[in-house]
Design a protein around this motif. Structure first.
Motif, PDB file in Angstrom:
ATOM      1  N   PRO A  22      52.185  64.645  22.783  1.00 41.31           N
ATOM      2  CA  PRO A  22      50.832  65.132  23.057  1.00 41.31           C
ATOM      3  C   PRO A  22      50.250  64.426  24.275  1.00 41.31           C
ATOM      4  O   PRO A  22      50.813  63.439  24.765  1.00 41.31           O
ATOM      5  N   TRP A  73      53.003  58.478  19.118  1.00 44.03           N
ATOM      6  CA  TRP A  73      53.613  59.713  18.623  1.00 44.03           C
ATOM      7  C   TRP A  73      55.136  59.623  18.714  1.00 44.03           C
ATOM      8  O   TRP A  73      55.842  59.966  17.776  1.00 44.03           O
ATOM      9  N   ARG A  96      55.880  72.393  15.931  1.00 49.49           N
ATOM     10  CA  ARG A  96      55.305  71.225  16.613  1.00 49.49           C
ATOM     11  C   ARG A  96      54.842  70.263  15.535  1.00 49.49           C
ATOM     12  O   ARG A  96      53.994  70.597  14.716  1.00 49.49           O
ATOM     13  N   LEU A 128      53.037  66.834  14.132  1.00 51.45           N
ATOM     14  CA  LEU A 128      51.917  65.982  14.489  1.00 51.45           C
ATOM     15  C   LEU A 128      52.026  64.674  13.721  1.00 51.45           C
ATOM     16  O   LEU A 128      52.739  64.576  12.737  1.00 51.45           O
TER      17      LEU A 128
END
Length: 118
Positions: A7, A14, A59, A61
């Motif tokens: 991100p 991340w 995707r 997270l």
């Protein structure tokens, strides 16, 4: 697993969480599904294709590993150490968050409405 695209903000954190998760959603049933077909853990991988929930690219997270901590305010979640975070696909995250909210509402004592209290 395909290339990990981090991100815009918090890319280092991340990437550390994704490396620990091997790029795969770490949900083990907090969403309400058993994930039995995938050995008890969600089978969605970052960059992979999802057949359900509109299809498209998965995707992942980064969010709190403990579903109860999903209810923390954003500034408290941002202060959590990487050991307290997990990789979540959007479907598992949203379902776990909904379950946590319902559990919180069920546990909250019913308060009388003071506006109409005489």
């Amino acid at each position: 697993m395909s290339a990990r695209v981090p991100p815009l903000a918090g890319a280092g954190l991340w990437q550390a969480v994704m490396a620990a998760a091997a790029g795969r959603c770490q949900c083990r049933g907090a969403c309400g599904k058993s994930h039995a077909k995938d050995g008890g853990r969600c089978g969605r991988e970052h960059g992979g294709y999802q057949q359900h929930h509109g299809g498209g690219t998965v995707r992942l997270l980064t969010a709190p590993a403990d579903p109860a901590n999903l209810l923390l305010p954003p500034h408290r979640i941002a202060a959590l150490p990487k050991q307290a975070l997990a990789a979540w696909c959007l479907a598992c995250h949203d379902s776990a968050l909904t379950k946590a909210r319902k559990a919180q509402q069920a546990a909250a004592p019913a308060e009388p409405d003071a506006l109409f209290d005489l």
